[in-house]
Scaffold this motif. Structure first.
Motif, PDB file in Angstrom:
ATOM      1  N   ILE A 162     -19.242  11.070  18.354  1.00  0.00           N
ATOM      2  CA  ILE A 162     -18.781  11.616  19.628  1.00  0.00           C
ATOM      3  C   ILE A 162     -19.988  12.111  20.408  1.00  0.00           C
ATOM      4  N   ARG A 163     -20.104  11.695  21.666  1.00  0.00           N
ATOM      5  CA  ARG A 163     -21.151  12.211  22.549  1.00  0.00           C
ATOM      6  C   ARG A 163     -20.481  12.777  23.798  1.00  0.00           C
ATOM      7  N   PHE A 164     -20.721  14.037  24.061  1.00  0.00           N
ATOM      8  CA  PHE A 164     -20.102  14.716  25.198  1.00  0.00           C
ATOM      9  C   PHE A 164     -21.206  15.141  26.158  1.00  0.00           C
ATOM     10  N   ALA A 181     -21.534  25.084  17.554  1.00  0.00           N
ATOM     11  CA  ALA A 181     -22.222  24.993  16.261  1.00  0.00           C
ATOM     12  C   ALA A 181     -21.214  24.922  15.119  1.00  0.00           C
ATOM     13  N   ARG A 182     -20.151  25.711  15.204  1.00  0.00           N
ATOM     14  CA  ARG A 182     -19.109  25.680  14.180  1.00  0.00           C
ATOM     15  C   ARG A 182     -18.386  24.335  14.188  1.00  0.00           C
ATOM     16  N   GLU A 191     -22.195  15.255  19.241  1.00  0.00           N
ATOM     17  CA  GLU A 191     -23.371  15.753  19.957  1.00  0.00           C
ATOM     18  C   GLU A 191     -22.958  16.199  21.353  1.00  0.00           C
ATOM     19  N   PHE A 192     -23.676  17.205  21.868  1.00  0.00           N
ATOM     20  CA  PHE A 192     -23.354  17.757  23.174  1.00  0.00           C
ATOM     21  C   PHE A 192     -24.645  17.938  23.974  1.00  0.00           C
ATOM     22  N   ASN A 257     -30.010  18.940  24.573  1.00  0.00           N
ATOM     23  CA  ASN A 257     -28.883  19.468  23.813  1.00  0.00           C
ATOM     24  C   ASN A 257     -28.567  20.893  24.272  1.00  0.00           C
ATOM     25  N   PHE A 258     -27.346  21.322  24.018  1.00  0.00           N
ATOM     26  CA  PHE A 258     -27.042  22.740  24.265  1.00  0.00           C
ATOM     27  C   PHE A 258     -26.267  23.297  23.065  1.00  0.00           C
TER      28      PHE A 258
END
Length: 258
Positions: A162-164, A181-182, A191-192, A257-258
């Motif tokens: 998954i990429r958001f 993170a959780r 990934e975000f 990333n965030f």
């Protein structure tokens, strides 16, 4: 193998239905049977899960009664109900007929209407069923990201990539980062990233291997507000899906990333 025609659905009924082979989920199969019963004079207005299971056998589809019950228990406003427990009778209604037509592999754009009025546990059942059929990596572009975005993503399998991609994050960034993170500990393939030029982002969409979804409201608001999800499947939407995928990948590469 030859079948006894007395135990099969009449051709006059099956030709009015979507191809049962395209009914990939228990809910679609159950709705198919309810539609068949509605077209036939051999069934009452409401039929039980057991009758649905037997009717499906006439179309050479094996779906045990318990699976029919589980599917229709979460069918929301797609069916009407009569009675309680194992003797509950079901009847397909307008929303269910539209979902059957759209979900059984029809070509061209599909439009899912989300009323925003369903109970919390059922609010995204139409979208969840569509998720089960969509294959491949999940790429999401949505300008606005919040806690509810994670609720949407958790309906995908944990093994899927998954990429958001977003730009405007929640005001409580610290709490959001902790929740992300959780989430990633449970969904390690997620990934975000935050795109640094938010003014370039407008439309909200979800890309899969062979289809693209356009979402009226933000991903995080699906089920909370009245909206539409429009789905373009290959080959009908292949060109636009490829264009969006190239654009997404370019923006992804330019985002931290965030």
């Amino acid at each position: 193998m030859a079948q006894d025609n007395l135990h099969r659905l009449p051709i006059s009924i099956t030709r009015k239905l979507p191809d049962v082979a395209n009914c990939a989920t228990p809910l679609l199969k159950s709705l198919w049977a309810l539609k068949a019963a509605r077209l036939s004079d051999s069934f009452p207005e409401f039929i039980t899960a057991d009758a649905i299971s037997h009717l499906l056998l006439r179309a050479d589809v094996h779906l045990p009664c318990v699976r029919v019950q589980r599917a229709l228990a979460r069918a929301g406003d797609a069916v009407a109900r009569q009675g309680k427990g194992p003797l509950t009778g079901f009847r397909i209604v307008g929303l269910g007929e539209r979902f059957l037509e759209e979900g059984a592999g029809r070509q061209g754009p599909l439009a899912f209407h989300i009323t925003g009025k369903a109970p919390w546990s059922d609010r995204r059942f139409v979208v969840k069923e569509a998720m089960k059929k969509a294959i491949g990596e999940v790429r999401v572009l949505d300008k606005y990201f919040g806690m509810e975005s994670l609720d949407f993503l958790q309906d995908f399998q944990k093994t899927r990539k998954i990429r958001f991609l977003t730009s405007h994050l929640s005001k409580n960034l610290g709490q959001l980062q902790r929740e992300v993170a959780r989430f990633k500990r449970e969904f390690p393939n997620a990934e975000f990233r935050a795109y640094p030029s938010p003014h370039e982002l407008h439309d909200r969409y979800v890309l899969f291997e062979k289809e693209v979804w356009f979402v009226g409201h933000g991903i995080k608001d699906i089920g909370n507000k009245e909206s539409f999800v429009v789905i373009l499947q290959d080959p009908f939407g292949k060109d636009i899906r490829k264009t969006l995928a190239d654009s997404f990948d370019a923006r992804w590469a330019a985002s931290p990333n965030f």
